[in-house]
Design a protein around this motif. Sequence first.
Motif, PDB file in Angstrom:
ATOM      1  N   TRP A 196       0.884  -1.247  -0.005  1.00 55.11           N
ATOM      2  CA  TRP A 196      -0.113  -0.006   0.132  1.00 55.11           C
ATOM      3  C   TRP A 196       1.051   1.204  -0.209  1.00 55.11           C
ATOM      4  CZ3 TRP A 196      -4.425  -0.777  -1.900  1.00 55.11           C
ATOM      5  CH2 TRP A 196      -5.144  -2.038  -1.365  1.00 55.11           C
ATOM      6  N   ARG A 197       2.039   1.379   0.892  1.00 53.42           N
ATOM      7  CA  ARG A 197       2.940   2.243   0.569  1.00 53.42           C
ATOM      8  C   ARG A 197       3.384   2.605  -0.825  1.00 53.42           C
ATOM      9  NH1 ARG A 197       4.902   0.651   5.883  1.00 53.42           N
ATOM     10  NH2 ARG A 197       6.766  -0.356   4.579  1.00 53.42           N
ATOM     11  N   SER A 198       3.717   1.538  -1.443  1.00 49.01           N
ATOM     12  CA  SER A 198       4.125   1.437  -2.976  1.00 49.01           C
ATOM     13  C   SER A 198       2.958   2.261  -3.701  1.00 49.01           C
ATOM     14  CB  SER A 198       4.697   0.440  -3.504  1.00 49.01           C
ATOM     15  OG  SER A 198       5.628  -0.174  -2.669  1.00 49.01           O
ATOM     16  N   LEU A 199       1.884   1.820  -3.556  1.00 47.88           N
ATOM     17  CA  LEU A 199       1.017   2.346  -4.449  1.00 47.88           C
ATOM     18  C   LEU A 199       0.698   3.873  -4.168  1.00 47.88           C
ATOM     19  CD1 LEU A 199      -1.557   1.723  -6.680  1.00 47.88           C
ATOM     20  CD2 LEU A 199      -2.995   0.746  -4.818  1.00 47.88           C
ATOM     21  N   GLU A 200       0.480   4.011  -2.940  1.00 46.65           N
ATOM     22  CA  GLU A 200       0.316   5.532  -2.298  1.00 46.65           C
ATOM     23  C   GLU A 200       1.346   6.642  -2.885  1.00 46.65           C
ATOM     24  OE1 GLU A 200      -1.133   7.923   1.658  1.00 46.65           O
ATOM     25  OE2 GLU A 200       0.065   6.252   1.773  1.00 46.65           O
TER      26      GLU A 200
END
Length: 246
Positions: A220-224
Motif C-alpha cells: 500500500w505504501r508503494s501504491l500511495e
Amino acid sequence: MTDAARHSIVFGGEEFAFLIERTTRRKTVAISVGFDGVRVLAPSDLDDDSVLGIVRRKGPWLLRKQAMYRELGGQPIAKEFVSGETFHYLGCQYRLKLIPDETAVMTRIIAKGSNLVAPVLPNTHKSIQRAAVRSGLKQWYRTHAAQHFPARARMIANTLGIPTPTLKVVDQSKRWGSCDARGCIRLNWRLVMAPMPLIDYVVAHEACHILEHNHSRRFWRSLETIMPDFEDRLRRLDRMGHHFTW
C-alpha cells in the motif's frame, strides 16, 4: 423436489446469509457465489449441521469470491443491445446505433462522433441480432483496450522504476485485473469503459504486485507513493463498475 431454509454464518468478520436448498437429485453439497449472494444446494437427506460445517470450511473461499464481486461494483447493468442504449468508453458516453446493412456478415462496430454504429443484417431474429451486436461490441472494446493499456503500463512501470511488464487483455467477469507470480499483468477488457484515471489505478495496483505479491503495508505504501489519491479512484471505480459489466 426442492425445499429451502434460510441460514447465515459469520466468517472473517463478514456475515453470509443464504438458503440451503435441498433436492433429491443431489448427492453432494454445491456452493455458488454471485451478485445475488450465496447459494447452497444440498442432498435432501443431509442434516443442517453437516451442511453448515461444509459452508464454514469454505469460509476463506467465500471471502475471496465475495471480494471479487464487490470489486466490480454491484449487479451488472442489463443491456438489450438496441439503438439508443448508452455505452461507455474511456469514461465518455456513447449511443448505440444499429444500421441495417445487407452486406453485414459480421457486426463490426464503428465509432462516429458520440455514436457506436453497428451494421446488422435486416430481417433477422431479435435474439440473433442482439448476440451479433454484443459480440461486435466486445471485439471493439477488446481492440481498443489492447491499444490503450500497454502505454499506461509503460508509464506506471517507469514511475515505479521497474521493467515494463508483460500485459494481456483478458475476459474475466469477476475482477478488473490480476498479476501472477511471474509479473504478467492481466486486465479485464471491460476496464476500457472507465475513465483513464481509474484505468491507471487498476494498472498501478497490479504493477505494485510485481514488487509485493500481497496486500502488505509495503504494497500500500508503494501504491500511495505513485498514486496518492488511489483510495478516491478506488471508490469511484466501486461506484461506477456495474455500468461496465454487461
